[in-house]
Design a protein around this motif. Sequence first.
Motif, short mmCIF file in Angstrom:
data_model
loop_
_atom_site.label_atom_id
_atom_site.label_comp_id
_atom_site.label_asym_id
_atom_site.label_seq_id
_atom_site.Cartn_x
_atom_site.Cartn_y
_atom_site.Cartn_z
N GLY A 144 -4.14 3.96 3.07
CA GLY A 144 -5.21 3.47 3.87
C GLY A 144 -6.73 3.35 3.68
O GLY A 144 -7.37 2.64 3.98
N LEU A 145 -7.06 4.77 3.45
CA LEU A 145 -8.44 4.85 3.21
C LEU A 145 -9.18 4.19 2.13
O LEU A 145 -9.98 3.63 1.99
N THR A 146 -8.20 4.11 0.99
CA THR A 146 -8.54 3.37 -0.27
C THR A 146 -8.60 1.88 0.10
O THR A 146 -9.54 1.37 -0.67
N ILE A 147 -7.78 1.38 0.81
CA ILE A 147 -8.13 -0.17 1.02
C ILE A 147 -9.07 -0.23 1.90
O ILE A 147 -9.19 -1.76 2.35
N GLY A 148 -9.67 0.66 2.41
CA GLY A 148 -10.94 0.20 3.43
C GLY A 148 -10.85 0.82 4.76
O GLY A 148 -11.93 0.60 5.48
N GLU A 151 2.49 10.50 5.45
CA GLU A 151 2.55 11.04 4.11
C GLU A 151 1.12 10.82 3.50
O GLU A 151 0.42 9.99 3.87
N VAL A 152 0.80 11.84 2.59
CA VAL A 152 -0.67 11.87 2.14
C VAL A 152 -0.84 10.66 1.30
O VAL A 152 -1.68 10.04 1.35
N ASP A 153 0.41 10.10 0.48
CA ASP A 153 0.14 8.89 -0.12
C ASP A 153 -0.26 7.52 0.67
O ASP A 153 -1.17 6.95 0.34
N ASP A 154 0.25 7.67 1.86
CA ASP A 154 0.10 6.71 2.97
C ASP A 154 -1.46 6.66 3.44
O ASP A 154 -2.21 5.53 3.61
#
Length: 192
Positions: free
Chosen positions: A60-64, A53-56
């Motif tokens: 993932g990209l946001t946390i590093g 999903e886009v949110d996932d």
Amino acid sequence: MGQLKGIKILLVDDEPNILQYLELGLTNEGYEVCRTLKKTDNASVIMLTAKDEVDDRVKGLTIGADDYMIKPFSFEELLAQIQARIRNQFPNLFGEVVVEDFRIDDRRKEIRFESRVLELSSTEYELLKFLILNQGLVLSKAMILDKVWGYDFGGEENIVEVYIRPMREKLNDREHRLIRTLRGAGYRLDIP
């Protein structure tokens, strides 16, 4: 792959079969697999997950994570992603990188194509280098802007098109066979 000796790769997955598959494949490619995570400033993270999903992906990209691949995945694509990460993160390991008809000399900030030096501005150099090092992969305009212009670039995405056009001319790529435009997806460098 000899110049990559000592590069360590940490594999984390909740499925032992996938870990064995990745360890075997990466070991056969000449990598030493890291079993413990060491604190380092030079770590890159490629997330392999079934969550599509886009949110996932955003989380993932946001946390590093530096990249995000959805299972099932192609081992060849994963290997290409790892090699691209290493080339981008440790360019001095390679000195001069050769990819088919391209030679990238990061120390001289020079790219040769079919034995001729291309006259490139610093932005054109970074853009073409990014395309070459990720050849065969579809790169969105947003990804290109982030990696070439930086995340804080405040301009329009169309700047990528503005730079691609003259680059094609410098590569004698009038028919767009080398730098392909994938409508709605981005660009892909295909080396015949």
